[in-house]
Design a protein around this motif. Structure first.
Motif, mmCIF file in Angstrom:
data_model
loop_
_atom_site.group_PDB
_atom_site.id
_atom_site.type_symbol
_atom_site.label_atom_id
_atom_site.label_comp_id
_atom_site.label_asym_id
_atom_site.label_seq_id
_atom_site.Cartn_x
_atom_site.Cartn_y
_atom_site.Cartn_z
ATOM 1 N N ALA A 26 0.852 -1.191 0.000
ATOM 2 C CA ALA A 26 0.000 0.000 0.000
ATOM 3 C C ALA A 26 0.888 1.240 0.000
ATOM 4 O O ALA A 26 1.834 1.322 0.794
ATOM 5 N N ILE A 27 0.604 2.175 -0.886
ATOM 6 C CA ILE A 27 1.347 3.432 -0.947
ATOM 7 C C ILE A 27 0.343 4.571 -0.986
ATOM 8 O O ILE A 27 -0.620 4.541 -1.769
ATOM 9 N N ALA A 28 0.549 5.566 -0.124
ATOM 10 C CA ALA A 28 -0.354 6.724 -0.083
ATOM 11 C C ALA A 28 0.458 8.007 -0.007
ATOM 12 O O ALA A 28 1.406 8.104 0.787
ATOM 13 N N ARG A 29 0.087 8.978 -0.825
ATOM 14 C CA ARG A 29 0.664 10.312 -0.747
ATOM 15 C C ARG A 29 -0.196 11.141 0.209
ATOM 16 O O ARG A 29 -1.371 11.385 -0.041
ATOM 17 N N LEU A 30 0.391 11.578 1.301
ATOM 18 C CA LEU A 30 -0.363 12.320 2.313
ATOM 19 C C LEU A 30 -0.679 13.739 1.880
ATOM 20 O O LEU A 30 -1.585 14.374 2.438
ATOM 21 N N ALA A 163 7.465 2.312 5.709
ATOM 22 C CA ALA A 163 8.441 3.382 5.504
ATOM 23 C C ALA A 163 7.645 4.652 5.265
ATOM 24 O O ALA A 163 6.574 4.621 4.651
ATOM 25 N N ARG A 164 8.143 5.778 5.745
ATOM 26 C CA ARG A 164 7.379 7.011 5.584
ATOM 27 C C ARG A 164 8.293 8.232 5.561
ATOM 28 O O ARG A 164 9.413 8.198 6.076
ATOM 29 N N THR A 165 7.785 9.265 4.939
ATOM 30 C CA THR A 165 8.390 10.595 4.994
ATOM 31 C C THR A 165 7.280 11.550 5.426
ATOM 32 O O THR A 165 6.177 11.122 5.786
ATOM 33 N N ASP A 167 5.453 13.360 3.633
ATOM 34 C CA ASP A 167 4.320 13.456 2.719
ATOM 35 C C ASP A 167 3.887 12.131 2.107
ATOM 36 O O ASP A 167 3.024 12.120 1.221
ATOM 37 N N ARG A 168 4.427 11.009 2.578
ATOM 38 C CA ARG A 168 3.991 9.731 2.018
ATOM 39 C C ARG A 168 4.295 8.600 2.988
ATOM 40 O O ARG A 168 5.161 8.693 3.849
ATOM 41 N N VAL A 169 3.567 7.500 2.784
ATOM 42 C CA VAL A 169 3.769 6.306 3.595
ATOM 43 C C VAL A 169 3.585 5.090 2.705
ATOM 44 O O VAL A 169 2.753 5.097 1.783
ATOM 45 N N ALA A 170 4.389 4.071 2.946
ATOM 46 C CA ALA A 170 4.267 2.812 2.226
ATOM 47 C C ALA A 170 4.270 1.687 3.249
ATOM 48 O O ALA A 170 5.018 1.713 4.221
ATOM 49 N N VAL A 171 3.403 0.701 3.019
ATOM 50 C CA VAL A 171 3.260 -0.442 3.921
ATOM 51 C C VAL A 171 3.274 -1.701 3.069
ATOM 52 O O VAL A 171 2.749 -1.718 1.951
ATOM 53 N N ALA A 172 3.880 -2.776 3.594
ATOM 54 C CA ALA A 172 3.951 -4.014 2.827
ATOM 55 C C ALA A 172 4.088 -5.209 3.759
ATOM 56 O O ALA A 172 4.472 -5.070 4.932
ATOM 57 N N SER A 173 3.795 -6.364 3.211
ATOM 58 C CA SER A 173 3.924 -7.616 3.960
ATOM 59 C C SER A 173 5.366 -8.062 4.076
ATOM 60 O O SER A 173 5.677 -8.951 4.878
ATOM 61 N N ASP A 174 6.259 -7.456 3.294
ATOM 62 C CA ASP A 174 7.672 -7.819 3.281
ATOM 63 C C ASP A 174 8.512 -6.550 3.258
ATOM 64 O O ASP A 174 8.035 -5.473 2.857
ATOM 65 N N ILE A 175 9.771 -6.688 3.602
ATOM 66 C CA ILE A 175 10.679 -5.534 3.574
ATOM 67 C C ILE A 175 11.055 -5.169 2.140
ATOM 68 O O ILE A 175 11.164 -3.990 1.794
ATOM 69 N N GLU A 176 11.252 -6.173 1.293
ATOM 70 C CA GLU A 176 11.807 -5.930 -0.041
ATOM 71 C C GLU A 176 10.989 -4.965 -0.898
ATOM 72 O O GLU A 176 11.581 -4.148 -1.624
ATOM 73 N N PRO A 177 9.649 -5.017 -0.892
ATOM 74 C CA PRO A 177 8.914 -4.032 -1.709
ATOM 75 C C PRO A 177 9.207 -2.594 -1.300
ATOM 76 O O PRO A 177 9.223 -1.702 -2.160
ATOM 77 N N LEU A 178 9.444 -2.361 -0.027
ATOM 78 C CA LEU A 178 9.740 -1.004 0.422
ATOM 79 C C LEU A 178 11.124 -0.571 -0.052
ATOM 80 O O LEU A 178 11.327 0.585 -0.435
ATOM 81 N N LEU A 179 12.079 -1.492 -0.035
ATOM 82 C CA LEU A 179 13.423 -1.163 -0.507
ATOM 83 C C LEU A 179 13.454 -0.910 -2.012
ATOM 84 O O LEU A 179 14.405 -0.311 -2.525
ATOM 85 N N ALA A 180 12.420 -1.363 -2.723
ATOM 86 C CA ALA A 180 12.345 -1.120 -4.165
ATOM 87 C C ALA A 180 11.894 0.298 -4.494
ATOM 88 O O ALA A 180 11.968 0.715 -5.655
ATOM 89 N N ALA A 210 17.520 1.010 8.343
ATOM 90 C CA ALA A 210 17.215 2.221 9.105
ATOM 91 C C ALA A 210 15.947 2.919 8.616
ATOM 92 O O ALA A 210 15.252 3.573 9.408
ATOM 93 N N ASP A 211 15.616 2.804 7.326
ATOM 94 C CA ASP A 211 14.449 3.491 6.778
ATOM 95 C C ASP A 211 13.159 2.683 6.874
ATOM 96 O O ASP A 211 12.097 3.172 6.476
ATOM 97 N N VAL A 212 13.231 1.463 7.352
ATOM 98 C CA VAL A 212 12.063 0.577 7.395
ATOM 99 C C VAL A 212 11.764 0.198 8.844
ATOM 100 O O VAL A 212 12.648 -0.274 9.561
#
Length: 634
Positions: A26-30, A163-165, A167-180, A210-212
């Motif tokens: 899931a990816i959302a732009r806040l 992972a988030r900043t 203005d955005r947040v990303a959530v996943a069942s695994d770490i690897e999609p976020l690192l992509a 560190a970012d996840v």
């Protein structure tokens, strides 16, 4: 409304044997700006193995949701789903479906897990996880409230990373999609690396990147432009104590909840059971046989290390319930033979030193079934009840204490005086005194816990302070119940469940663990201590309430996997040496190279203490350093 895309579905009735547990992104732009659809595709592409039964995505302006489905229940998952300004995705198996339907319905049949989750959120808002029973990790985008709501089940049976900043947040069942994602770096958290080398964890939320972050088990989180707010929705320490009228009432209550926990996890097209021959896996298999005729079982055999072999007990269970049996060779290969595949699935160094054996069992089971049950967690949930001995000593109930100690010593073939010190006196010694004694006996805590760690690096990340944070040992004055709750609160449970989920997905089977059923856990936590330890017999309630073969029910010792593991690890020392020889220089920021190589030499000479700390964990870190996703960003 957003657009839904669906592709890659398997043919009706055709099961693909290459993948297992469902996944999601899931990816959302806040800030409301459109989401990068290509970024979503890159994230999803690294976990396509989780979706043999189809992949669905939903894109609506600033939100993109994806679900990769492995259908292991009779009803649809239904993710992702949109209802007006609320969108949801995740991975879930909701067990209290009937209660939710009655409270939240009507629903069209068949009602999906996604529909139940979304209806629960509509009804209870951010309190909805309290009403959901099962295994789940979900991400809900509520545009009306300008928030992203995340929730994870009580035990962490489904993983959730974020992972988030600003203005955005990303959530996943695994770490690897976020690192992509291009805005998430692969920078490593040095403190987590050091903790992993000693098998400790000062925080369930931190990952090796560190970012996840990890959404801890039993926790929900609300993400807005103002930041993130976390709440615990599972509080085992607040569970009311049970006061049932008789032992019989406790036995009936436990049996009903345990059978329901197993039955809920027997839903699926093809179900098997991991059977070690121990009390937990035997109880699960016996209960499952009441719901699945001739249930397939999967056991390990150790011909080269008979002291680790428990096939005689597994055979007793198979004969008792008329199950089918498959025996998997546990002797070879060792933990590093499939390290690349396991690390690719889990995405971090694997802490559990016998995880490779579970991986082998999952791969064997995937040839026959979609779901495999396991007894993992039974020791902690049901509890051995040893805290009762400390309770008796603290209260001055000396006759009761003596009776339990004599009976326990008799069952275990040990001296009552040894049991008095180990089970009753030693736990009462203040932690500060025990720490001082260890320091005087063993010296530097870094040297004691992992002699191969680079001491300068450990001190640079304040490791001694982090070690104290990681120790959740309760006070000497803690009750049996407080000790049980503290044991279940250890982050390592979550890490092991995440590894099981990821390895099951990679092998092609979904692991399910009935002892982690929330209703059963609440019952066990609420039980009086004498239901766990009775007449010197630990885990008494399980032995009394579940029909087991006498040979299994009355055993008081369990074979150790340590000899088989030690033999396999020593046999692989040259492979580990090659890993060290080709490991990037960055690894030696954490490890003392000479100490690591010296440990390999000593391991070959005979019995060698702390093999896991000196050989396995450093070797696994070296293997991970070869396979970590550190490629340049797109």
């Amino acid at each position: 409304m957003g657009s839904v895309h669906e592709w890659g579905r398997s043919l009706m009735g055709c099961r693909l044997r290459s993948t297992g547990v469902s996944g999601f992104v899931a990816i959302a732009r806040l800030d409301g700006t459109p989401v990068d659809v290509d970024a979503v595709e890159r994230a999803v592409s690294v976990i396509t193995h989780r979706g043999p039964d189809g992949r669905r995505s939903l894109v609506d302006g600033s939100v993109a949701l994806a679900h990769l489905q492995h259908r292991t229940t009779p009803w649809p998952t239904g993710f992702p789903l949109q209802d007006g300004r609320v969108l949801v995705t995740g991975a879930a198996r909701i067990d209290n479906r009937a209660a939710l339907r009655d409270r939240l319905g009507p629903f069209d049949d068949p009602v999906s897990d996604a529909a139940l989750v979304l209806a629960a959120y509509r009804q209870w808002g951010r309190a909805c996880p309290v009403h959901l029973v099962g295994a789940y990790a979900v991400a809900i985008v509520d545009r009306a409230a300008d928030r992203v709501f995340l929730a994870r089940d009580h035990a962490g049976l489904r993983p959730a990373f974020l992972a988030r900043t600003a203005d955005r947040v990303a959530v996943a069942s695994d770490i690897e999609p976020l690192l992509a994602l291009e805005w998430v770096t692969t920078a490593v958290d040095d403190g987590v690396v050091v903790e992993g080398l000693v098998g400790a964890a000062s925080s369930a939320a931190r990952t090796i990147y560190a970012d996840v972050d990890r959404l801890p088990a039993g926790t929900s989180a609300t993400v807005t432009t103002d930041g993130i707010e976390r709440r615990r929705h599972w509080r085992p320490e607040a569970i009311d104590p049970l006061d049932l009228p008789s032992d019989r009432a406790y036995e009936v209550g436990f049996r009903e909840l345990f059978d329901r926990a197993v039955a809920d996890r027997c839903r699926g097209p093809a179900v098997g059971s991991l059977l070690s021959g121990g009390l937990d896996s035997s109880a699960v298999t016996c209960a499952a046989a009441g719901h699945r005729s001739q249930i397939p079982t999967y056991s390990l055999g150790f011909d080269a290390t008979p002291v680790s072999d428990e096939r005689e007990y597994a055979r007793a269970v198979v004969d008792h319930v008329g199950a089918r049996s498959t025996v998997v060779d546990g002797d070879a290969p060792g933990p590093f033979a499939d390290a690349e595949a396991m690390l690719s699935a889990v995405g971090r160094p694997i802490r559990g030193n016998t995880t490779y054996l579970h991986w082998r069992l999952y791969r064997a089971a995937a040839a026959d079934v979609d779901v495999v049950l396991g007894g993992f967690g039974g020791d902690a949930v049901v509890s051995h009840g040893l805290g009762r001995l400390t309770d008796l000593a603290r209260r001055g109930h000396w006759l009761g204490l003596a009776r339990e100690l004599r009976a326990r010593a008799h069952h275990r073939g040990e001296s009552p005086w040894r049991r008095l010190y180990t089970d009753a006196v030693r736990p009462l010694v203040p932690r500060s005194a025990r720490r001082l004694a260890r320091r005087l006996r063993d010296g530097d805590p870094i040297e004691r816990l992992s002699p191969v760690i680079d001491r300068d690096r450990a001190r640079a990340v304040a490791w001694p302070d982090r070690l104290r944070q990681a120790q959740v040992t309760p006070s000497p004055l803690a009750t049996h119940r407080e000790r049980q709750v503290a044991g279940l609160a250890r982050p390592n449970w979550q890490f092991d469940l995440e590894a099981a989920n990821a390895l099951g997905a990679a092998a092609g089977v979904e692991p399910r663990f009935p002892f982690f059923d929330r209703r059963l856990m609440a019952f066990c936590i609420g039980m009086p201590a004498d239901q766990s330890l009775r007449d010197g017999v630990s885990r008494s309630i399980l032995r009394r309430a579940v029909e087991l073969p006498e040979r299994v029910r009355d055993r008081h010792h369990k074979s150790s996997l340590a000899p088989a593991y030690r033999r396999a690890l020593v046999d692989e020392r040259e492979q580990i040496r090659q890993l060290y020889d080709t490991t990037p220089d960055a690894l030696w920021r954490y490890l003392d190279r000479d100490a690591c190589l010296g440990a390999l030499d000593r391991a070959a000479e005979g019995p060698f203490p702390a093999l896991t700390a000196r050989v396995y964990r450093p070797g696994m870190l070296a293997a991970w350093s070869h396979h970590r996703p550190d490629a340049p960003k797109h």
